[in-house]
Design an enzyme around this catalytic site. Structure first.
Site, PDB file in Angstrom:
ATOM      1  CG  HIS A 190     -21.546  30.051  19.777  1.00  0.00           C
ATOM      2  ND1 HIS A 190     -20.906  29.585  18.642  1.00  0.00           N
ATOM      3  CD2 HIS A 190     -22.520  29.158  20.033  1.00  0.00           C
ATOM      4  CE1 HIS A 190     -21.467  28.449  18.258  1.00  0.00           C
ATOM      5  NE2 HIS A 190     -22.447  28.163  19.091  1.00  0.00           N
ATOM      6  CG  ASN A 234     -24.514  30.003  17.063  1.00  0.00           C
ATOM      7  OD1 ASN A 234     -24.287  29.500  15.971  1.00  0.00           O
ATOM      8  ND2 ASN A 234     -25.043  29.319  18.075  1.00  0.00           N
ATOM      9  CD  GLU A 235     -28.050  27.180  17.011  1.00  0.00           C
ATOM     10  OE1 GLU A 235     -28.360  26.946  18.193  1.00  0.00           O
ATOM     11  OE2 GLU A 235     -27.751  26.293  16.209  1.00  0.00           O
ATOM     12  CE1 TYR A 344     -25.932  20.140  14.952  1.00  0.00           C
ATOM     13  CE2 TYR A 344     -26.964  22.289  14.904  1.00  0.00           C
ATOM     14  CZ  TYR A 344     -25.848  21.505  15.117  1.00  0.00           C
ATOM     15  OH  TYR A 344     -24.666  22.076  15.479  1.00  0.00           O
ATOM     16  CD  GLU A 398     -23.630  25.446  15.121  1.00  0.00           C
ATOM     17  OE1 GLU A 398     -24.486  24.678  15.597  1.00  0.00           O
ATOM     18  OE2 GLU A 398     -23.248  26.480  15.698  1.00  0.00           O
ATOM     19  CD1 TRP A 437     -22.029  20.451  16.945  1.00  0.00           C
ATOM     20  CD2 TRP A 437     -21.169  22.499  16.679  1.00  0.00           C
ATOM     21  NE1 TRP A 437     -21.796  20.981  18.190  1.00  0.00           N
ATOM     22  CE2 TRP A 437     -21.276  22.232  18.055  1.00  0.00           C
ATOM     23  CE3 TRP A 437     -20.640  23.736  16.267  1.00  0.00           C
ATOM     24  CZ2 TRP A 437     -20.882  23.154  19.023  1.00  0.00           C
ATOM     25  CZ3 TRP A 437     -20.266  24.640  17.232  1.00  0.00           C
ATOM     26  CH2 TRP A 437     -20.390  24.347  18.598  1.00  0.00           C
ATOM     27  CD  GLU A 444     -24.206  20.566  21.962  1.00  0.00           C
ATOM     28  OE1 GLU A 444     -23.009  20.613  21.632  1.00  0.00           O
ATOM     29  OE2 GLU A 444     -25.103  21.131  21.343  1.00  0.00           O
ATOM     30  CD1 TRP A 445     -25.460  24.090  23.478  1.00  0.00           C
ATOM     31  CD2 TRP A 445     -24.247  25.594  24.613  1.00  0.00           C
ATOM     32  NE1 TRP A 445     -24.759  24.844  22.571  1.00  0.00           N
ATOM     33  CE2 TRP A 445     -24.019  25.766  23.226  1.00  0.00           C
ATOM     34  CE3 TRP A 445     -23.579  26.434  25.514  1.00  0.00           C
ATOM     35  CZ2 TRP A 445     -23.146  26.752  22.731  1.00  0.00           C
ATOM     36  CZ3 TRP A 445     -22.716  27.403  25.010  1.00  0.00           C
ATOM     37  CH2 TRP A 445     -22.512  27.554  23.650  1.00  0.00           C
ATOM     38  CG  PHE A 453     -22.787  17.161  18.747  1.00  0.00           C
ATOM     39  CD1 PHE A 453     -23.527  17.157  17.569  1.00  0.00           C
ATOM     40  CD2 PHE A 453     -23.467  17.371  19.939  1.00  0.00           C
ATOM     41  CE1 PHE A 453     -24.900  17.360  17.576  1.00  0.00           C
ATOM     42  CE2 PHE A 453     -24.843  17.579  19.962  1.00  0.00           C
ATOM     43  CZ  PHE A 453     -25.562  17.573  18.771  1.00  0.00           C
TER      44      PHE A 453
END
Ligand SMILES: *[C@@H]1O[C@H](CO)[C@@H](O)[C@H](O)[C@H]1NC(C)=O
Length: 584
Positions: A190, A234-235, A344, A398, A437, A444-445, A453
Site C-alpha cells: 500500500h 493498491n493503486e 473518488y 475505497e 475510506w 494522508e501521504w 477523510f
C-alpha cells in the site's frame, strides 16, 4: 528574416489546425457523460431507494472455483493502510516527512502534535477495531507493512530476515478483527516500499519482483488462516507516478514537468515499473492460491473519471485514460478473483495539471465529486471483462471524501451507495462489497494531516481522542439495515443546501496556482472555499456542453502562451512553494 518569420507562422498555424482537427475527431471517444439511471424511478414515491441485503451477490457472477466470501450478503467495510495508522513504524514515509536540508515535502506534518504516532494502531489497535465493530461493518481492510516484517534486504531468504515479533503482533491484530465478527481484507503493498528496496530503485529493478513474491508466500504461511480477501497491490499506477515520475513521494527526487511526462509513458519508468508490478502480482496470486484456501485474491485499482478541461485537452485526457484505466488490469486479468475499485471522483485535466473549476465540488484533498462516475466505471470494467472472465467480481475497495465539516460527506456517501446499488440491481454487475475510506482521520501521504477523510475525527492534541462525525452514524444505520432511504437522501441534501444559502464555506487543502491548476502539492493549513451550488447527486449531473469545451480551449491556449513566456522569463518552476509552518 521576414521569410523565416512567415514560414514560422505558417508552420505554427498548420500544426495548430491539425491539432484542433485531431481533438475534434477524438471528442466522441470520451463517451457519454450523462446518466439518468435513477431519474426514471426517482419520483415514484418509494421510501426505500436501495436495499442491499435483498440481493444475493454470489448469484450474480458465474460460479468459480473460489467460494463466494460473503455468502451472498453485501459486504460493508472500512479501509485503512499501515503507513496511515501504525505507530512505532520507522518507514520511508517517516524518514521522508522528517525532511532534509530544510526541505519538508510532507505538508501539514510538522505543525501537528506528535505526527509520527499516526493513529497508534500498532500499540492500541483496539481503539480502531472497536470503532469499526460499533459501526456495524462486516469487513475491515488493513495492511501489513512489508518493511516492518522484512526490515533488511532478504539476501538469504525471508525466513531469516523476518521480524518474528512483528509477525506475531500482526497475527494478534488479525485474530482480533475476526473476534469482533469482521472479515479481513489484507493489503500487501500500500504505497510503501521497504527502505532497502527504495535504495536500489524499487519497482524499476527486477529484484523487487522476487522479493515481493517471497514476501507474499511468507504472508500466506503466517496470516493465511485469518485472511478472507487478499489485496496484493493498491493503486500501483498512482504509486509509480508519484514515486518515479513526479518525485512527490519518497524518496522525493523532484523532476521537471517535461521529465515527468517522459517518465509517464509505456517506454519510460512508468511502463517498466508497471510491468514489474504486474509480474509480481501474477507470481503472488499463484503463491496465495497454493494449498487449500478459501480466500480471494485481487487488487485495489484506482479509477477516476478523467475529463478534459477544454477541447484541446482531449488528447492528454485520452492518453492518461489509456495509460491508467485498463492497461494494468488487462495485464493481470487472468489472475484475479476480484477487481477492487478505488473510486473518488472525477479529474479535470488541463495539459499536465488538474483543474480546480469553480462550479464543481471537490473534497479537501482536491478530488472532484461525481457519483455517476462510479456507475460508469463499474459498467466499463464489467463490459470489458465479463466475456472472458464471467466469474470476476467487483468490490469497491475505497470510496470516501475529505471533509472536516462533515457536510458533504453524508450526501457523498449516500449518492455513491445509490450508484453502487444501481450497478447491482439494474446492471447486474457482481459487486460484492463497499469499503469506505476511512474510519479515523489519517496521515494522508504527502498531504499529511490536512485532509480529513475520517468518519471519526481525531483530536491529536488530546491523546488521539476520537469523535465520531454524523456520517459515522449514518453509515452505521446503513450497515445494520442494508437500506438507503429517500428520507436520508433528502435530509442530508437539504442540510447541505441550507448551508449553501447561508454562504457557508469549507476548508481546502490543495495548492492552486494563479491559473487554477492543482499540482501535487498540499497545504500546511487549509484555505477556505465556497461550497459549490451544483446538483452533483447521482443521476442528476447534466451533460457537459460542447460549447464549454470550445470556450475553455481559448483559455488553455492563453495559459500555454503565458507558461511559455514564464519559462523563457526564467520562472521555470510553476509549482507553488510553501514554507512549512511550525506552530507547535
Ligand atoms: C530509523 O531508521 C533510520 C535508518 O533508515 C535510522 O537512521 C534511525 O535511527 C531510525 N530511527 C529510529 C527511531 O529507530
Amino acid at each position: 528574416m521576414a521569410t523565416y518569420l512567415r514560414l514560422f507562422v505558417a508552420v505554427f498555424w498548420s500544426i495548430a489546425f491539425l491539432y484542433i482537427l485531431v481533438c475534434a475527431c477524438l471528442f466522441p471517444l470520451l463517451g457519454s457523460q450523462h446518466n439518468s439511471f435513477l431519474d426514471e424511478d426517482d419520483d415514484d414515491g418509494r421510501e426505500v431507494l436501495a436495499d442491499f441485503f435483498k440481493f444475493n451477490t454470489c448469484s450474480l457472477a458465474a460460479p468459480s472455483g473460489n467460494s463466494c466470501q460473503s455468502d451472498g450478503k453485501f459486504v460493508f467495510g472500512v479501509a485503512t493502510a499501515p503507513a496511515h495508522v501504525e505507530d512505532k513504524l520507522n518507514d520511508s514515509w517517516l524518514e521522508f516527512a522528517k525532511g532534509h536540508d530544510g526541505h519538508y515535502p510532507v505538508r501539514a506534518w510538522l505543525n501537528v502534535h506528535a505526527p509520527e504516532n499516526r493513529l497508534k494502531f500498532w500499540t492500541q489497535p483496539e481503539v480502531e477495531l472497536l470503532l469499526a465493530k460499533e459501526l456495524g461493518v462486516t469487513a475491515f481492510r488493513l495492511g501489513v507493512d512489508w518493511g516492518r516484517i522484512i526490515p533488511v534486504e532478504p539476501l538469504h531468504g525471508v525466513e531469516e530476515a523476518a521480524d518474528k515479533e512483528a509477525v506475531e503482533h500482526y497475527k494478534w491484530i488479525l485474530r482480533r478483527v475476526h473476534d469482533y465478527g469482521m472479515k479481513v481484507m489484507l493489503t500487501l503493498f500500500h504505497h510503501s516500499l521497504p527502505k532497502w528496496a527504495l535504495q536500489y530503485g524499487g519497482w524499476t529493478d527486477q529484484r523487487t519482483i522476487g522479493y515481493f513474491t517471497s514476501f507474499a508466500e511468507y504472508a500466506k504461511q503466517q496470516f493465511g488462516d485469518y485472511v478472507d480477501y487478499w489485496v496484493t497491490f493498491n493503486e500501483p499506477h498512482i504509486f509509480v507516478l508519484l514515486t518515479h515520475c513526479s518525485g512527490t513521494w519518497p524518496p522525493g527526487s523532484k523532476r521537471s514537468t517535461l521529465a515527468s511526462i517522459g517518465c509517464f509513458t509505456n517506454v519510460g519508468e512508468f511502463g517498466i515499473a508497471m510491468k514489474a508490478i504486474g509480474d509480481a502480482h501474477i507470481a503472488a496470486y499463484k503463491v496465495l492460491h497454493q494449498g487449500t484456501s478459501k480466500s480471494m485474491v485481487g487488487v485495489a485499482h484506482h479509477v477516476g473519471v478523467i475529463k478534459p478541461y477544454g477541447f484541446l485537452d482531449i488528447p492528454i485526457a485520452l492518453s492518461t485514460k489509456w495509460l491508467t484505466e485498463f492497461q494494468w488490469i488487462d495485464q493481470i486479468q487472468n489472475h484475479l478473483d476480484f477487481c477492487g475499485i478505488n473510486y473518488y471522483g472525477q479529474e479535470i485535466l488541463s495539459a499536465a495539471g488538474l483543474m480546480l473549476v469553480d462550479e464543481e465540488e471537490y473534497s479537501e484533498a482536491g478530488r472532484g465529486v461525481y457519483p455517476d462516475g462510479l456507475l460508469e466505471v463499474l459498467n466499463a470494467f464489467h463490459k470489458r471483462y465479463r466475456a472472458h472472465h464471467p466469474s470476476l467480481k467487483y468490490i469497491i475497495t475505497e470510496n470516501g471524501f475529505a471533509d472536516s465539516r462533515d457536510l458533504l460527506r453524508r450526501p457523498y456517501l449516500l449518492e455513491h451507495l445509490l450508484a453502487a446499488y444501481t450497478a447491482l440491481k439494474q446492471q447486474g454487475i457482481p459487486l460484492e462489497g463497499y469499503f469506505h475510506w476511512t474510519l479515523s482521520d489519517n496521515w494522508e501521504w504527502a498531504d499529511g494531516y490536512c485532509p480529513k477523510f475520517g468518519l471519526v475525527a481525531v483530536d491529536r492534541i488530546h491523546e488521539l481522542k476520537r469523535h465520531p462525525r454524523p456520517s459515522y452514524y449514518l453509515y452505521q444505520q446503513i450497515t445494520k439495515t442494508g437500506l438507503v432511504t429517500r428520507k436520508q437522501r433528502e435530509r442530508e441534501w437539504n442540510i447541505l443546501q441550507s448551508e449553501i444559502k447561508r454562504g457557508g464555506s469549507r476548508p481546502f487543502c490543495r495548492a492552486v496556482d494563479d491559473r487554477q491548476r492543482m499540482w501535487a502539492d498540499g497545504l500546511d493549513k487549509p484555505t477556505m472555499r465556497a461550497i459549490a451550488e451544483k446538483d452533483w447527486r447521482f443521476g442528476k449531473s447534466p451533460t457537459q456542453d460542447l460549447i464549454v469545451y470550445v470556450l475553455r480551449s481559448f483559455e488553455v491556449i492563453q495559459t500555454l502562451i503565458l507558461d511559455v513566456i514564464q519559462v523563457l522569463g526564467g520562472r521555470a518552476n510553476l509549482q507553488s512553494q510553501h514554507e512549512p509552518m511550525r506552530d507547535l
